[in-house]
Design a protein around this motif. Structure first.
Motif, PDB file in Angstrom:
ATOM      1  N   ASN A   1       0.793  -1.237   0.000  1.00  9.10           N
ATOM      2  CA  ASN A   1       0.000   0.000   0.000  1.00  9.10           C
ATOM      3  C   ASN A   1       0.821   1.281   0.000  1.00  9.10           C
ATOM      4  OD1 ASN A   1      -3.118  -0.646   0.373  1.00  9.10           O
ATOM      5  ND2 ASN A   1      -1.954  -2.194   1.487  1.00  9.10           N
ATOM      6  N   GLY A   2       2.131   1.175   0.040  1.00  9.77           N
ATOM      7  CA  GLY A   2       3.002   2.322  -0.165  1.00  9.77           C
ATOM      8  C   GLY A   2       2.616   3.588   0.570  1.00  9.77           C
ATOM      9  N   ASN A   3       2.406   4.652  -0.208  1.00 11.63           N
ATOM     10  CA  ASN A   3       2.151   5.978   0.366  1.00 11.63           C
ATOM     11  C   ASN A   3       0.892   6.038   1.227  1.00 11.63           C
ATOM     12  OD1 ASN A   3       4.346   7.577  -0.481  1.00 11.63           O
ATOM     13  ND2 ASN A   3       3.514   7.637  -2.568  1.00 11.63           N
ATOM     14  N   LYS A   4      -0.059   5.176   0.957  1.00  5.69           N
ATOM     15  CA  LYS A   4      -1.298   5.166   1.737  1.00  5.69           C
ATOM     16  C   LYS A   4      -1.002   5.001   3.223  1.00  5.69           C
ATOM     17  CE  LYS A   4      -5.625   2.571   2.296  1.00  5.69           C
ATOM     18  NZ  LYS A   4      -6.439   1.436   1.807  1.00  5.69           N
ATOM     19  N   VAL A   5      -0.009   4.185   3.538  1.00  2.00           N
ATOM     20  CA  VAL A   5       0.329   3.909   4.938  1.00  2.00           C
ATOM     21  C   VAL A   5       0.864   5.157   5.631  1.00  2.00           C
ATOM     22  CG1 VAL A   5       1.816   2.526   6.467  1.00  2.00           C
ATOM     23  CG2 VAL A   5       0.771   1.479   4.438  1.00  2.00           C
ATOM     24  N   LEU A   6       1.563   6.000   4.889  1.00  2.00           N
ATOM     25  CA  LEU A   6       2.159   7.196   5.486  1.00  2.00           C
ATOM     26  C   LEU A   6       1.109   8.152   6.027  1.00  2.00           C
ATOM     27  CD1 LEU A   6       4.991   7.936   2.897  1.00  2.00           C
ATOM     28  CD2 LEU A   6       5.183   6.724   5.072  1.00  2.00           C
ATOM     29  N   ASN A   7      -0.110   8.068   5.516  1.00  2.00           N
ATOM     30  CA  ASN A   7      -1.196   8.946   5.957  1.00  2.00           C
ATOM     31  C   ASN A   7      -2.069   8.312   7.032  1.00  2.00           C
ATOM     32  OD1 ASN A   7      -0.499  11.003   4.068  1.00  2.00           O
ATOM     33  ND2 ASN A   7      -1.478   9.805   2.451  1.00  2.00           N
ATOM     34  N   MET A   8      -1.651   7.138   7.510  1.00  2.00           N
ATOM     35  CA  MET A   8      -2.455   6.415   8.484  1.00  2.00           C
ATOM     36  C   MET A   8      -1.849   6.509   9.874  1.00  2.00           C
ATOM     37  SD  MET A   8      -3.184   3.000   6.183  1.00  2.00           S
ATOM     38  CE  MET A   8      -4.264   2.234   7.379  1.00  2.00           C
ATOM     39  N   SER A   9      -2.693   6.651  10.870  1.00  2.00           N
ATOM     40  CA  SER A   9      -2.233   6.574  12.259  1.00  2.00           C
ATOM     41  C   SER A   9      -2.015   5.114  12.624  1.00  2.00           C
ATOM     42  CB  SER A   9      -3.272   7.185  13.199  1.00  2.00           C
ATOM     43  OG  SER A   9      -4.441   6.368  13.232  1.00  2.00           O
ATOM     44  N   VAL A  10      -1.369   4.890  13.737  1.00  2.00           N
ATOM     45  CA  VAL A  10      -1.118   3.511  14.159  1.00  2.00           C
ATOM     46  C   VAL A  10      -2.435   2.781  14.413  1.00  2.00           C
ATOM     47  CG1 VAL A  10      -0.878   4.085  16.617  1.00  2.00           C
ATOM     48  CG2 VAL A  10       0.271   2.055  15.688  1.00  2.00           C
ATOM     49  N   LYS A  11      -3.456   3.502  14.903  1.00  2.00           N
ATOM     50  CA  LYS A  11      -4.757   2.884  15.144  1.00  2.00           C
ATOM     51  C   LYS A  11      -5.440   2.521  13.826  1.00  2.00           C
ATOM     52  CE  LYS A  11      -5.732   5.054  19.635  1.00  2.00           C
ATOM     53  NZ  LYS A  11      -6.664   5.934  20.379  1.00  2.00           N
ATOM     54  N   GLU A  12      -5.306   3.384  12.830  1.00  2.00           N
ATOM     55  CA  GLU A  12      -5.913   3.110  11.528  1.00  2.00           C
ATOM     56  C   GLU A  12      -5.246   1.915  10.856  1.00  2.00           C
ATOM     57  OE1 GLU A  12      -7.354   7.624  10.254  1.00  2.00           O
ATOM     58  OE2 GLU A  12      -5.281   6.973   9.876  1.00  2.00           O
ATOM     59  N   LEU A  13      -3.925   1.840  10.951  1.00  3.71           N
ATOM     60  CA  LEU A  13      -3.215   0.702  10.371  1.00  3.71           C
ATOM     61  C   LEU A  13      -3.594  -0.591  11.090  1.00  3.71           C
ATOM     62  CD1 LEU A  13      -1.155  -0.455   8.413  1.00  3.71           C
ATOM     63  CD2 LEU A  13       0.668   0.175  10.032  1.00  3.71           C
ATOM     64  N   ALA A  14      -3.731  -0.519  12.400  1.00  5.47           N
ATOM     65  CA  ALA A  14      -4.133  -1.696  13.165  1.00  5.47           C
ATOM     66  C   ALA A  14      -5.516  -2.181  12.738  1.00  5.47           C
ATOM     67  CB  ALA A  14      -4.114  -1.376  14.661  1.00  5.47           C
ATOM     68  N   LYS A  15      -6.417  -1.231  12.504  1.00  6.35           N
ATOM     69  CA  LYS A  15      -7.778  -1.590  12.081  1.00  6.35           C
ATOM     70  C   LYS A  15      -7.758  -2.250  10.698  1.00  6.35           C
ATOM     71  CE  LYS A  15     -12.378   0.393  11.288  1.00  6.35           C
ATOM     72  NZ  LYS A  15     -13.196   1.635  11.306  1.00  6.35           N
ATOM     73  N   GLU A  16      -6.970  -1.709   9.768  1.00  8.45           N
ATOM     74  CA  GLU A  16      -6.899  -2.248   8.405  1.00  8.45           C
ATOM     75  C   GLU A  16      -6.291  -3.648   8.376  1.00  8.45           C
ATOM     76  OE1 GLU A  16      -7.898  -1.133   5.358  1.00  8.45           O
ATOM     77  OE2 GLU A  16      -9.005   0.446   6.405  1.00  8.45           O
ATOM     78  N   THR A  17      -5.384  -3.928   9.301  1.00  7.42           N
ATOM     79  CA  THR A  17      -4.677  -5.214   9.307  1.00  7.42           C
ATOM     80  C   THR A  17      -5.238  -6.195  10.340  1.00  7.42           C
ATOM     81  OG1 THR A  17      -3.016  -4.277  10.814  1.00  7.42           O
ATOM     82  CG2 THR A  17      -2.516  -4.216   8.449  1.00  7.42           C
ATOM     83  N   TYR A  18      -6.320  -5.788  11.013  1.00  6.82           N
ATOM     84  CA  TYR A  18      -6.952  -6.636  12.022  1.00  6.82           C
ATOM     85  C   TYR A  18      -5.959  -7.044  13.115  1.00  6.82           C
ATOM     86  CZ  TYR A  18     -10.447  -6.885   8.336  1.00  6.82           C
ATOM     87  OH  TYR A  18     -11.365  -6.546   7.362  1.00  6.82           O
ATOM     88  N   THR A  19      -5.136  -6.066  13.512  1.00  5.16           N
ATOM     89  CA  THR A  19      -4.159  -6.308  14.563  1.00  5.16           C
ATOM     90  C   THR A  19      -4.353  -5.252  15.647  1.00  5.16           C
ATOM     91  OG1 THR A  19      -2.474  -4.984  13.422  1.00  5.16           O
ATOM     92  CG2 THR A  19      -2.509  -7.353  12.962  1.00  5.16           C
ATOM     93  N   SER A  20      -3.300  -4.929  16.358  1.00  4.15           N
ATOM     94  CA  SER A  20      -3.387  -3.931  17.426  1.00  4.15           C
ATOM     95  C   SER A  20      -2.233  -2.951  17.308  1.00  4.15           C
ATOM     96  CB  SER A  20      -3.331  -4.613  18.797  1.00  4.15           C
ATOM     97  OG  SER A  20      -2.044  -5.175  19.018  1.00  4.15           O
ATOM     98  N   PRO A  21      -2.380  -1.727  17.851  1.00  7.62           N
ATOM     99  CA  PRO A  21      -1.264  -0.771  17.855  1.00  7.62           C
ATOM    100  C   PRO A  21      -0.015  -1.339  18.522  1.00  7.62           C
ATOM    101  CG  PRO A  21      -3.302   0.360  18.386  1.00  7.62           C
ATOM    102  CD  PRO A  21      -3.633  -1.120  18.378  1.00  7.62           C
ATOM    103  N   ALA A  22      -0.196  -2.117  19.574  1.00  6.06           N
ATOM    104  CA  ALA A  22       0.960  -2.704  20.273  1.00  6.06           C
ATOM    105  C   ALA A  22       1.737  -3.648  19.362  1.00  6.06           C
ATOM    106  CB  ALA A  22       0.490  -3.452  21.524  1.00  6.06           C
ATOM    107  N   THR A  23       1.003  -4.413  18.537  1.00  5.13           N
ATOM    108  CA  THR A  23       1.671  -5.338  17.605  1.00  5.13           C
ATOM    109  C   THR A  23       2.467  -4.558  16.561  1.00  5.13           C
ATOM    110  OG1 THR A  23      -0.121  -6.940  17.891  1.00  5.13           O
ATOM    111  CG2 THR A  23       1.319  -7.248  15.995  1.00  5.13           C
TER     112      THR A  23
END
Length: 288
Positions: A24-46
């Motif tokens: 997802n390249g540049n898309k990730v740069l605009n995401m917060s850790v919580k948003e990335l966790a939600k997209e990947t079905y994981t957690s901010p701690a992971t």
């Protein structure tokens, strides 16, 4: 990106995060850790744990480093794809031209990465030391064999082990008055990392040829020359670009060492060839 692609010691969740980032390249740069966790079905701690596993301080540090690597890739987006330089429908002549352009681009990229002060130190170190040990694997060994062959012709002793396990044994026998050269495009090969750690314990100076970026091997080096780094580890036709870049750097090192005793090396080479090259026996009309 190399570390994410390798997935060394990653958990299942960490692999999913890494693959999402790479896809997802540049898309990730605009995401917060919580948003990335939600997209990947994981957690901010992971996610933070993954960042630390690849040597970063946290998610914000990751975004800074990842942004820099993406910018490097985007800078070359209109050039030959080093991973897939030709397509299934290309004609043979098209493949010829594309590989020629690839070679020119890779050499151009590589020379821009050379720190000439560092190169001078490396050349002087190798010139003043007769005991040079090279470590590598796969296509790194092919480049090293060519370098060893050339160096032998100017009376330089370059040691290279190709039997499995022998390189580790060579590192255990190393001393401070030897020079180690480690060639690794990824800088993440576990066997070479262990060898580098042993060499540091032995206080052997370490010259590393590796890709740009924050890989583990670069942290163990005393001197670094960077290999052109647009090539992926797995997703490619062949290691065209890394092989070209490695061989170019090794040819530079050989040539700079040769140049220090230029006249003597030329004369020795000519004298040897006239006496030992079977293509030109004494009765041959070829004299030059």
């Amino acid at each position: 990106m190399t570390q994410l692609e390798f997935e060394l010691n990653f958990s299942h969740s960490e692999k999913e995060i890494g693959r999402y980032i790479l896809n997802n390249g540049n898309k990730v740069l605009n995401m917060s850790v919580k948003e990335l966790a939600k997209e990947t079905y994981t957690s901010p701690a992971t996610i933070v744990r993954l960042c630390k596993k690849i040597g970063l301080e946290g998610y914000n540090d990751f975004k800074i480093k990842y942004s820099a690597e993406l910018q490097y890739d985007h800078h070359y987006s209109d050039r030959i794809d080093v991973n897939f330089p030709f397509h299934k429908d290309d004609s043979q002549s098209t493949i010829c031209y594309k590989l020629a352009n690839l070679t020119q681009e890779v050499i151009g990229d590589t020379i821009q990465l050379i720190q000439f002060d560092e190169l001078n130190k490396i050349v002087d170190l190798l010139y003043n030391n007769q005991n040079i040990d090279i470590y590598g694997s796969g296509n790194s060994l092919l480049a090293a064999l060519s370098f060893q062959h050339k160096m032998t012709r100017i009376q330089r002793n370059v040691n290279l082990k190709i039997i499995h396990g022998e390189q580790a044994f060579m590192s255990y026998n190393s001393t401070p008055d030897r020079i180690a050269m480690i060639i690794s495009y990824s800088g993440e090969t576990n066997e070479l990392i262990k060898i580098a750690q042993v060499l540091r314990d032995k206080k052997t100076p370490i010259i590393v040829l590796t890709s740009i970026g924050d890989n583990r091997l670069s942290h163990l080096a005393d001197y670094i020359l960077n290999i052109g780094s647009r090539e992926k580890i797995f997703s490619k036709i062949a290691p065209f670009a890394s092989q070209i870049s490695m061989e170019y750097l090794l040819n530079i090192i050989f040539s700079c060492i040769f140049q220090k005793d230029y006249e003597q090396n030329i004369q020795n080479k000519i004298n040897y060839d006239k006496k030992n090259d079977d293509r030109h026996p004494l009765s041959s009309p070829v004299t030059d």
